[in-house]
Design a protein around this motif. Structure first.
Motif, PDB file in Angstrom:
ATOM      1  N   VAL A  59     -14.732 -17.410  -6.808  1.00 10.66           N
ATOM      2  CA  VAL A  59     -14.860 -16.421  -5.749  1.00 10.66           C
ATOM      3  C   VAL A  59     -13.474 -15.811  -5.556  1.00 10.66           C
ATOM      4  N   VAL A  60     -13.406 -14.499  -5.447  1.00 13.20           N
ATOM      5  CA  VAL A  60     -12.120 -13.800  -5.352  1.00 13.20           C
ATOM      6  C   VAL A  60     -11.994 -13.138  -3.985  1.00 13.20           C
ATOM      7  N   LEU A  61     -10.820 -13.316  -3.373  1.00 13.78           N
ATOM      8  CA  LEU A  61     -10.434 -12.568  -2.176  1.00 13.78           C
ATOM      9  C   LEU A  61      -9.348 -11.608  -2.623  1.00 13.78           C
ATOM     10  N   MET A  62      -9.605 -10.313  -2.534  1.00 14.57           N
ATOM     11  CA  MET A  62      -8.717  -9.311  -3.110  1.00 14.57           C
ATOM     12  C   MET A  62      -8.243  -8.339  -2.031  1.00 14.57           C
ATOM     13  N   PHE A  63      -6.933  -8.066  -2.069  1.00 13.03           N
ATOM     14  CA  PHE A  63      -6.337  -7.168  -1.095  1.00 13.03           C
ATOM     15  C   PHE A  63      -5.392  -6.212  -1.812  1.00 13.03           C
ATOM     16  N   PHE A  64      -5.433  -4.940  -1.424  1.00 11.87           N
ATOM     17  CA  PHE A  64      -4.536  -3.918  -1.953  1.00 11.87           C
ATOM     18  C   PHE A  64      -3.458  -3.630  -0.918  1.00 11.87           C
ATOM     19  N   GLY A  65      -2.216  -3.532  -1.353  1.00  7.75           N
ATOM     20  CA  GLY A  65      -1.130  -3.239  -0.432  1.00  7.75           C
ATOM     21  C   GLY A  65       0.167  -3.019  -1.190  1.00  7.75           C
ATOM     22  N   TYR A  66       1.278  -3.271  -0.524  1.00  4.62           N
ATOM     23  CA  TYR A  66       2.583  -3.158  -1.189  1.00  4.62           C
ATOM     24  C   TYR A  66       3.571  -4.072  -0.488  1.00  4.62           C
ATOM     25  N   THR A  67       4.536  -4.571  -1.238  1.00  8.23           N
ATOM     26  CA  THR A  67       5.424  -5.626  -0.726  1.00  8.23           C
ATOM     27  C   THR A  67       6.428  -5.123   0.308  1.00  8.23           C
ATOM     28  N   HIS A  68       6.713  -3.836   0.322  1.00 10.23           N
ATOM     29  CA  HIS A  68       7.669  -3.297   1.298  1.00 10.23           C
ATOM     30  C   HIS A  68       6.989  -2.874   2.600  1.00 10.23           C
ATOM     31  N   CYS A  69       5.724  -3.174   2.726  1.00 11.92           N
ATOM     32  CA  CYS A  69       4.971  -2.852   3.934  1.00 11.92           C
ATOM     33  C   CYS A  69       5.570  -3.627   5.110  1.00 11.92           C
ATOM     34  N   PRO A  70       5.841  -2.951   6.221  1.00 10.49           N
ATOM     35  CA  PRO A  70       6.503  -3.627   7.335  1.00 10.49           C
ATOM     36  C   PRO A  70       5.591  -4.493   8.190  1.00 10.49           C
ATOM     37  N   ASP A  71       4.257  -4.342   8.081  1.00  8.22           N
ATOM     38  CA  ASP A  71       3.426  -5.075   9.036  1.00  8.22           C
ATOM     39  C   ASP A  71       2.066  -5.495   8.493  1.00  8.22           C
ATOM     40  N   ILE A  72       1.181  -4.570   8.188  1.00  8.96           N
ATOM     41  CA  ILE A  72      -0.207  -4.906   7.867  1.00  8.96           C
ATOM     42  C   ILE A  72      -0.331  -5.773   6.620  1.00  8.96           C
ATOM     43  N   CYS A  73       0.342  -5.420   5.559  1.00  5.58           N
ATOM     44  CA  CYS A  73       0.173  -6.149   4.293  1.00  5.58           C
ATOM     45  C   CYS A  73       0.601  -7.614   4.398  1.00  5.58           C
ATOM     46  N   PRO A  74       1.808  -7.910   4.884  1.00  3.24           N
ATOM     47  CA  PRO A  74       2.160  -9.338   4.964  1.00  3.24           C
ATOM     48  C   PRO A  74       1.282 -10.108   5.954  1.00  3.24           C
ATOM     49  N   ALA A  75       0.879  -9.465   7.046  1.00  5.18           N
ATOM     50  CA  ALA A  75       0.015 -10.145   8.019  1.00  5.18           C
ATOM     51  C   ALA A  75      -1.361 -10.428   7.407  1.00  5.18           C
ATOM     52  N   THR A  76      -1.894  -9.483   6.657  1.00  6.85           N
ATOM     53  CA  THR A  76      -3.198  -9.683   6.031  1.00  6.85           C
ATOM     54  C   THR A  76      -3.118 -10.756   4.954  1.00  6.85           C
ATOM     55  N   LEU A  77      -2.076 -10.725   4.143  1.00  6.74           N
ATOM     56  CA  LEU A  77      -1.916 -11.761   3.119  1.00  6.74           C
ATOM     57  C   LEU A  77      -1.740 -13.136   3.756  1.00  6.74           C
ATOM     58  N   GLN A  97      -9.886 -17.576  -5.831  1.00  2.00           N
ATOM     59  CA  GLN A  97      -8.657 -16.954  -6.298  1.00  2.00           C
ATOM     60  C   GLN A  97      -8.279 -15.762  -5.426  1.00  2.00           C
ATOM     61  N   PRO A  98      -7.166 -15.863  -4.668  1.00  4.79           N
ATOM     62  CA  PRO A  98      -6.662 -14.698  -3.950  1.00  4.79           C
ATOM     63  C   PRO A  98      -5.896 -13.764  -4.903  1.00  4.79           C
ATOM     64  N   LEU A  99      -6.147 -12.450  -4.767  1.00  8.67           N
ATOM     65  CA  LEU A  99      -5.449 -11.438  -5.565  1.00  8.67           C
ATOM     66  C   LEU A  99      -4.797 -10.425  -4.639  1.00  8.67           C
ATOM     67  N   PHE A 100      -3.585 -10.013  -4.997  1.00 10.93           N
ATOM     68  CA  PHE A 100      -2.879  -8.960  -4.277  1.00 10.93           C
ATOM     69  C   PHE A 100      -2.556  -7.867  -5.283  1.00 10.93           C
ATOM     70  N   ILE A 101      -3.145  -6.677  -5.094  1.00 16.50           N
ATOM     71  CA  ILE A 101      -2.917  -5.555  -6.003  1.00 16.50           C
ATOM     72  C   ILE A 101      -2.031  -4.537  -5.299  1.00 16.50           C
ATOM     73  N   THR A 102      -0.880  -4.258  -5.894  1.00 13.77           N
ATOM     74  CA  THR A 102       0.028  -3.291  -5.296  1.00 13.77           C
ATOM     75  C   THR A 102      -0.347  -1.874  -5.693  1.00 13.77           C
ATOM     76  N   ASN A 123      -1.495 -19.750  -3.956  1.00 16.57           N
ATOM     77  CA  ASN A 123      -1.890 -19.462  -5.326  1.00 16.57           C
ATOM     78  C   ASN A 123      -2.300 -17.997  -5.512  1.00 16.57           C
ATOM     79  N   VAL A 124      -1.665 -17.094  -4.775  1.00 13.36           N
ATOM     80  CA  VAL A 124      -1.964 -15.661  -4.877  1.00 13.36           C
ATOM     81  C   VAL A 124      -1.453 -15.143  -6.216  1.00 13.36           C
ATOM     82  N   ILE A 125      -2.272 -14.363  -6.900  1.00 15.39           N
ATOM     83  CA  ILE A 125      -1.837 -13.672  -8.114  1.00 15.39           C
ATOM     84  C   ILE A 125      -1.503 -12.243  -7.709  1.00 15.39           C
ATOM     85  N   GLY A 126      -0.263 -11.838  -7.946  1.00 11.73           N
ATOM     86  CA  GLY A 126       0.156 -10.467  -7.695  1.00 11.73           C
ATOM     87  C   GLY A 126      -0.115  -9.615  -8.919  1.00 11.73           C
TER      88      GLY A 126
END
Length: 193
Positions: A59-77, A97-102, A123-126
């Motif tokens: 089962v995959v939990l997938m989130f799109f964002g970017y690492t320089h995001c000041p608030d939403i992305c790190p909080a969601t991850l 498997q958590p996935l983070f797609i920039t 165990n997040v895969i970027g």
């Protein structure tokens, strides 16, 4: 003697209520979203090719964002990571498997992602790629993002912030807002395992 009074006499009222609850309809399955999703290939934070199809059986939990995001992305991850850690305590994380797609490949190189994703201890895969690859994957999943002008001090993105739940066949089963209820996601993930 009718059945309910006979059962109540043998089981008592609490036992009867439990027996009736066990006969109730099971909760409905999460529907399959046929308008979003699909396989893709990107580059993982180790610099290796990553194909979503290789996650079949998880089962995959997938989130799109970017690492320089000041608030939403790190909080969601952080919330996705908490789901993963809770599933780990329950013995279910090996099939998740958590996935983070920039959508910021210029700054979010595999090297940068390899420093970023371990902070979440889940165990997040970027994943990254070139701009065209990322745009294509974002379109497959209905992700909207818009880069601000670079004023010399950097740039940001305005973006949708859904977390995608994919079943063991890679199909989209549910989308969650960034402030999702952790227990709800855990329950939904476990229903797909």
């Amino acid at each position: 003697m009718t059945l309910l009074p006979a059962l109540a006499g043998r089981l008592g009222l609490p036992g009867l209520l439990l027996a009736l609850a066990a006969c109730a309809e099971p909760p409905p399955e999460l529907p399959v979203n046929t308008r979003l999703g699909g396989d893709f290939t990107l580059t993982d934070h180790r610099g290796e090719p990553f194909q979503l199809a290789d996650q079949r059986g998880r089962v995959v939990l997938m989130f799109f964002g970017y690492t320089h995001c000041p608030d939403i992305c790190p909080a969601t991850l952080a919330r996705v990571s908490q789901v993963y850690r809770n599933l780990k305590e329950a013995g279910d994380a090996e099939r998740v498997q958590p996935l983070f797609i920039t959508f910021d490949p210029r700054r979010d190189t595999p090297e940068h992602l390899s420093e970023y994703v371990p902070w979440f201890k889940a165990n997040v895969i970027g994943l990254t790629g070139d701009e065209e690859q990322i745009r294509a994957v974002a379109e497959q999943y209905g992700v909207v993002y818009l880069q601000s002008a670079d004023d010399g001090s950097g740039y940001d993105f305005t973006h949708s912030d859904y977390v995608y739940l994919l079943d063991q066949q890679g199909r989209v089963r549910k989308l969650y807002p960034s402030d999702f209820d952790i227990d709800e996601v855990i329950h939904d993930v476990q229903s797909l395992l």
